[in-house]
Design a protein around this motif. Structure first.
Motif, short mmCIF file in Angstrom:
data_model
loop_
_atom_site.label_atom_id
_atom_site.label_comp_id
_atom_site.label_asym_id
_atom_site.label_seq_id
_atom_site.Cartn_x
_atom_site.Cartn_y
_atom_site.Cartn_z
N GLU A 1 0.82 -1.22 0.00
CA GLU A 1 0.00 0.00 0.00
C GLU A 1 0.85 1.27 0.00
O GLU A 1 0.54 2.24 -0.66
N GLU A 2 1.94 1.23 0.77
CA GLU A 2 2.79 2.43 0.87
C GLU A 2 3.38 2.77 -0.50
O GLU A 2 3.37 3.92 -0.93
N ILE B 1 2.31 1.84 -3.48
CA ILE B 1 1.22 2.25 -4.39
C ILE B 1 0.86 3.71 -4.14
O ILE B 1 0.72 4.50 -5.08
N SER B 2 0.75 4.10 -2.88
CA SER B 2 0.32 5.48 -2.62
C SER B 2 1.40 6.49 -3.02
O SER B 2 1.10 7.61 -3.38
N GLU B 3 2.66 6.08 -3.00
CA GLU B 3 3.74 6.98 -3.42
C GLU B 3 3.76 7.21 -4.94
O GLU B 3 4.24 8.22 -5.40
N LYS C 1 1.07 6.57 -7.23
CA LYS C 1 -0.18 6.52 -8.00
C LYS C 1 -0.44 7.76 -8.84
O LYS C 1 -1.20 7.70 -9.80
N GLU C 2 0.18 8.88 -8.50
CA GLU C 2 -0.04 10.09 -9.30
C GLU C 2 1.05 10.30 -10.35
O GLU C 2 1.08 11.33 -11.02
N LYS D 1 -3.96 -2.10 -9.91
CA LYS D 1 -4.26 -1.45 -8.62
C LYS D 1 -4.17 0.07 -8.78
O LYS D 1 -5.04 0.81 -8.31
N LEU D 2 -3.14 0.51 -9.48
CA LEU D 2 -2.98 1.96 -9.69
C LEU D 2 -4.14 2.52 -10.50
O LEU D 2 -4.65 3.59 -10.21
N GLU E 1 -7.12 3.02 -8.42
CA GLU E 1 -7.02 4.11 -7.44
C GLU E 1 -7.02 5.48 -8.07
O GLU E 1 -7.46 6.45 -7.48
N SER E 2 -6.44 5.58 -9.27
CA SER E 2 -6.40 6.88 -9.93
C SER E 2 -6.41 6.63 -11.44
O SER E 2 -5.55 5.93 -11.96
#
Ligand code: ZN
Ligand code: ZN
Length: 264
Positions: A149-150, A152-154, A156-157, A203-204, A207-208
């Motif tokens: 998760e960490e 991915i969140s770093e 995803k943008e 997954k990415l 999420e976005s």
């Protein structure tokens, strides 16, 4: 302002990437010969004087082989790594050229903001990087046995995502690597497979939905083919109704040759 990316080489025989804006050039890793690095700088029209930093992801030699050569030639250049990585680099490097960052902190190189984040690999303190400037973002994640998760969140943008697609699991299993090495590559702290890369992209996307360019990187010579990596990822995406050219762009960076220069 444009941010651009070029891979000089990607894979277990050596890694070196260039990130640059109009004024600032940053090298990520120096795992190929000094000669090849200078050829890459020349081919991308990057004057040596523009080189502002050499960032190091982790201590393995396919990422660090030429650090000393480059720093000896570029006396004003500084190399950045976290403490865990520096303490496992055996090259003699003068303290004045060493910078230490904390994993997770953000810092500026010129006008480019750099952020490091932890990845899962059998090195002391391995990281990936995100580079951003004026709302544009490039992220690099290679040498990670798994995604979480960490991570991915770093990433995803990211407009450009450089993502490891190291091996085809079946090819690795039946291939000629000794068992301990197979276990290492397949392990949680090894390398990301083509399938795992495809799933990470899925997954990415969920999420976005931004339209990103994904560059598959760090392909194994023994256990992968560029076409296989591309097709595996494409199949996983299409099963979930995501199409290359419509929802995202996908390309491969070569193990040996300079990639295209990708600009955002
Ligand atoms: Zn590597
Ligand atoms: Zn490694």
């Amino acid at each position: 302002m444009t941010l651009s990316f070029c891979s000089f080489s990607s894979g277990s025989s050596g890694n070196c990437y260039l990130i640059k804006s109009e004024k600032t050039a940053i090298l990520v890793d120096a795992g190929i010969s000094g000669k090849k690095i200078y050829e890459g700088l020349e081919a991308t029209g990057t004057p040596r004087g523009q080189l502002a930093a050499l960032l190091i992801t982790h201590e393995h030699s396919d990422h660090t082989k030429s650090i000393r050569t480059i720093l000896k030639r570029e006396k004003k250049l500084k190399a950045y790594a976290n403490w865990g990585t520096w303490s496992n680099i055996t090259h003699e490097i003068c303290d004045a050229q060493k910078e230490i960052f904390e994993t997770g902190e953000s810092f500026y190189i010129g006008e480019i903001m750099v952020r490091s984040f932890r990845v899962s690999h059998d090195a002391a303190e391995p990281v990936g990087f995100t580079f951003s400037s004026q709302g544009k973002q490039i992220s690099i994640v290679t040498d990670t046995g798994c995604m979480n998760e960490e991570i991915i969140s770093e990433i995803k943008e990211a407009d450009i995502l450089v993502l490891e697609a190291n091996h085809d699991v079946d090819m690795l299993k039946i291939g000629r690597y000794p068992w301990f090495l197979k276990k290492r590559v397949l392990g949680k702290e090894g390398h990301l497979s083509n399938t795992a890369a495809g799933e990470a992209i899925l997954k990415l996307m969920s999420e976005s939905s931004k339209e990103r360019l994904v560059l598959l990187a760090h392909l194994s010579k023994e256990n992968n083919f560029p076409e296989m990596a591309y097709q595996t990822v494409k199949n996983i995406l299409e099963e979930a109704d995501y199409y290359i050219g419509k929802h995202l762009k996908l390309n491969i960076v070569s193990r040996e040759n300079l990639s295209l220069i990708y600009k955002i």
